[in-house]
Design an enzyme around this catalytic site. Structure first.
Site, PDB file in Angstrom:
ATOM      1  N   GLU A 178       0.868  -1.182   0.000  1.00 28.21           N
ATOM      2  CA  GLU A 178       0.000   0.000   0.000  1.00 28.21           C
ATOM      3  C   GLU A 178       0.903   1.230   0.000  1.00 28.21           C
ATOM      4  O   GLU A 178       1.771   1.344   0.863  1.00 28.21           O
ATOM      5  CB  GLU A 178      -0.862   0.018   1.275  1.00 28.21           C
ATOM      6  N   TRP A 179       0.692   2.109  -0.970  1.00 24.67           N
ATOM      7  CA  TRP A 179       1.422   3.385  -0.923  1.00 24.67           C
ATOM      8  C   TRP A 179       0.544   4.379  -0.174  1.00 24.67           C
ATOM      9  O   TRP A 179      -0.512   4.782  -0.694  1.00 24.67           O
ATOM     10  CB  TRP A 179       1.742   3.895  -2.328  1.00 24.67           C
TER      11      TRP A 179
ATOM     12  N   ARG B 235      -5.030   8.615   3.068  1.00 27.89           N
ATOM     13  CA  ARG B 235      -5.829   8.448   4.275  1.00 27.89           C
ATOM     14  C   ARG B 235      -6.028   9.785   4.953  1.00 27.89           C
ATOM     15  O   ARG B 235      -5.189  10.233   5.707  1.00 27.89           O
ATOM     16  CB  ARG B 235      -5.120   7.459   5.212  1.00 27.89           C
TER      17      ARG B 235
ATOM     18  N   HIS C  24     -12.746   3.395   9.114  1.00 31.52           N
ATOM     19  CA  HIS C  24     -11.826   3.318  10.256  1.00 31.52           C
ATOM     20  C   HIS C  24     -12.523   3.845  11.492  1.00 31.52           C
ATOM     21  O   HIS C  24     -13.116   4.927  11.445  1.00 31.52           O
ATOM     22  CB  HIS C  24     -10.572   4.158   9.981  1.00 31.52           C
TER      23      HIS C  24
ATOM     24  N   LYS D 209     -13.218  -2.898   3.409  1.00 28.19           N
ATOM     25  CA  LYS D 209     -12.255  -2.933   4.525  1.00 28.19           C
ATOM     26  C   LYS D 209     -12.870  -2.316   5.766  1.00 28.19           C
ATOM     27  O   LYS D 209     -13.517  -1.267   5.696  1.00 28.19           O
ATOM     28  CB  LYS D 209     -10.985  -2.165   4.108  1.00 28.19           C
TER      29      LYS D 209
ATOM     30  N   ARG E 119      -5.249  -9.586  13.884  1.00 25.49           N
ATOM     31  CA  ARG E 119      -4.355  -9.441  12.729  1.00 25.49           C
ATOM     32  C   ARG E 119      -3.663 -10.745  12.355  1.00 25.49           C
ATOM     33  O   ARG E 119      -3.082 -10.850  11.296  1.00 25.49           O
ATOM     34  CB  ARG E 119      -3.310  -8.350  13.008  1.00 25.49           C
TER      35      ARG E 119
ATOM     36  N   SER F   7       1.644   1.492  10.063  1.00 26.92           N
ATOM     37  CA  SER F   7       0.712   2.490   9.529  1.00 26.92           C
ATOM     38  C   SER F   7      -0.554   2.539  10.369  1.00 26.92           C
ATOM     39  O   SER F   7      -1.452   3.326  10.087  1.00 26.92           O
ATOM     40  CB  SER F   7       0.398   2.216   8.060  1.00 26.92           C
TER      41      SER F   7
ATOM     42  N   GLN G  38      -0.125  -3.170  14.582  1.00 27.68           N
ATOM     43  CA  GLN G  38       0.432  -4.020  13.512  1.00 27.68           C
ATOM     44  C   GLN G  38       1.660  -4.759  14.039  1.00 27.68           C
ATOM     45  O   GLN G  38       2.465  -4.196  14.787  1.00 27.68           O
ATOM     46  CB  GLN G  38       0.836  -3.169  12.303  1.00 27.68           C
TER      47      GLN G  38
HETATM   48  O1  LIG Z   1      -6.922   0.700   6.196  1.00 20.73           O
HETATM   49  C1  LIG Z   1      -5.838   0.257   6.489  1.00 20.73           C
HETATM   50  C2  LIG Z   1      -5.669  -0.681   7.576  1.00 20.73           C
HETATM   51  C3  LIG Z   1      -4.833  -0.046   8.660  1.00 20.73           C
HETATM   52  O2  LIG Z   1      -5.543   1.029   9.228  1.00 20.73           O
HETATM   53  C4  LIG Z   1      -4.591  -1.080   9.760  1.00 20.73           C
HETATM   54  O3  LIG Z   1      -5.289  -1.003  10.777  1.00 20.73           O
HETATM   55  O4  LIG Z   1      -3.720  -1.937   9.606  1.00 20.73           O
HETATM   56  C5  LIG Z   1      -3.525   0.444   8.053  1.00 20.73           C
HETATM   57  C6  LIG Z   1      -3.738   1.409   6.905  1.00 20.73           C
HETATM   58  O5  LIG Z   1      -2.503   1.780   6.313  1.00 20.73           O
HETATM   59  C7  LIG Z   1      -4.605   0.772   5.848  1.00 20.73           C
HETATM   60  O6  LIG Z   1      -4.929   1.698   4.863  1.00 20.73           O
END
Ligand SMILES: O=C1C[C@@](O)(C(=O)O)C[C@@H](O)[C@@H]1O
Length: 243
Positions: free
Chosen positions: A43-44, A79, A135, A162, A204, A223, A227
């Site tokens: 993802e950029w 974003r 989100h 998503k 995750r 990001s 993560q």
């Molecule tokens: O939408 C997502 C998922 C994300 O928010 C995450 O929770 O890992 C990380 C973001 O970069 C990506 O665009």
């Protein structure tokens, strides 16, 4: 659904990593520091890029980026959830949809409906897939909200839906998994779901079991909170696969 050599379907253990650098020189260093063989999708995060308002720079960076990442599918994401950035964001998406090299654009579901529809049409004309995203940086919406959201995103033309929530309690992880499980069986459109935060880490690595088609892991930088490093997620997936 297939994009280059990657299949997006419930239960696939696809790993996405975000590119977070501010300049091309740093992006190149970032890409070269990544274990690309362990990454299914990049993802950029163009919102992090210093020259994001310079369309020539975007075109050139995209060209170089594609050369460097070869056949890895690429998501192009700006974003920004604030209204004042929306115009810049739409302009950038429109520009990039005239170029080659991206496989997906990521659109926040909170954008104006007409704009989402326009961008979906432009993307599809160009053979680019659309990820519609939501989100929640505070908590996890209730089951009914999640169900409505997925339906609305599909109606808007999403190729992938998503959902990134925040898990503050174990029950929120369960709710995310349960809704992912039920909705991934009820829809043909692949879902990518994950929770942010400390508890969200479980979502995750286990999301695929409940029907998510991909997870996000960290490369050089996270990001989103929660993560796990890409090499660790890859190793865990291998361990889960050998029984
Ligand atoms: O939408 C997502 C998922 C994300 O928010 C995450 O929770 O890992 C990380 C973001 O970069 C990506 O665009």
């Amino acid at each position: 659904m297939r994009i280059r050599h990657v299949t997006l379907a419930p239960g696939e253990k696809n790993i996405c990593v975000s590119l977070m650098s501010e300049t091309w020189a740093l992006l190149l260093e970032e890409i070269r520091s990544l274990p690309l063989k362990k990454i299914d999708i990049l993802e950029w995060r163009v919102d992090q890029y210093r020259d994001k308002d310079d369309m020539e720079a975007i075109t050139e960076t995209l060209r170089l980026l594609r050369q460097e990442i070869k056949e890895i599918p690429l998501i192009f994401t700006y974003r920004e959830q604030t209204r004042e950035h929306e115009d810049a964001c739409f302009h950038l998406y429109e520009h990039v949809l005239q170029e080659d090299g991206i496989d997906f654009i990521d659109l926040e579901q909170s954008y104006p409906v007409e704009k989402i529809r326009e961008l979906v049409t432009q993307a599809h004309q160009k053979g680019v897939f659309v990820i519609v995203s939501h989100h929640d940086f505070v908590g996890t919406p209730d089951r009914e909200w999640i169900g409505h959201y997925v339906k609305r995103a599909v109606d808007l033309g999403a190729d992938v839906v998503k959902l990134a929530v925040t898990a503050t309690t174990p029950e929120e992880v369960l709710r995310l998994w349960e809704t992912t499980y039920l909705l991934s069986r009820a829809n043909d459109v692949p879902l990518m779901t994950m929770a942010m935060g400390h508890l969200g880490r479980f979502s995750r690595i286990g999301g695929h079991v409940f029907g998510s088609c991909a997870t996000f892991a960290s490369g050089q930088r996270c990001s989103a909170p929660g993560q796990l490093p890409v090499a660790d997620v890859y190793r865990l997936y291998q361990m889960l696969a050998d029984e």
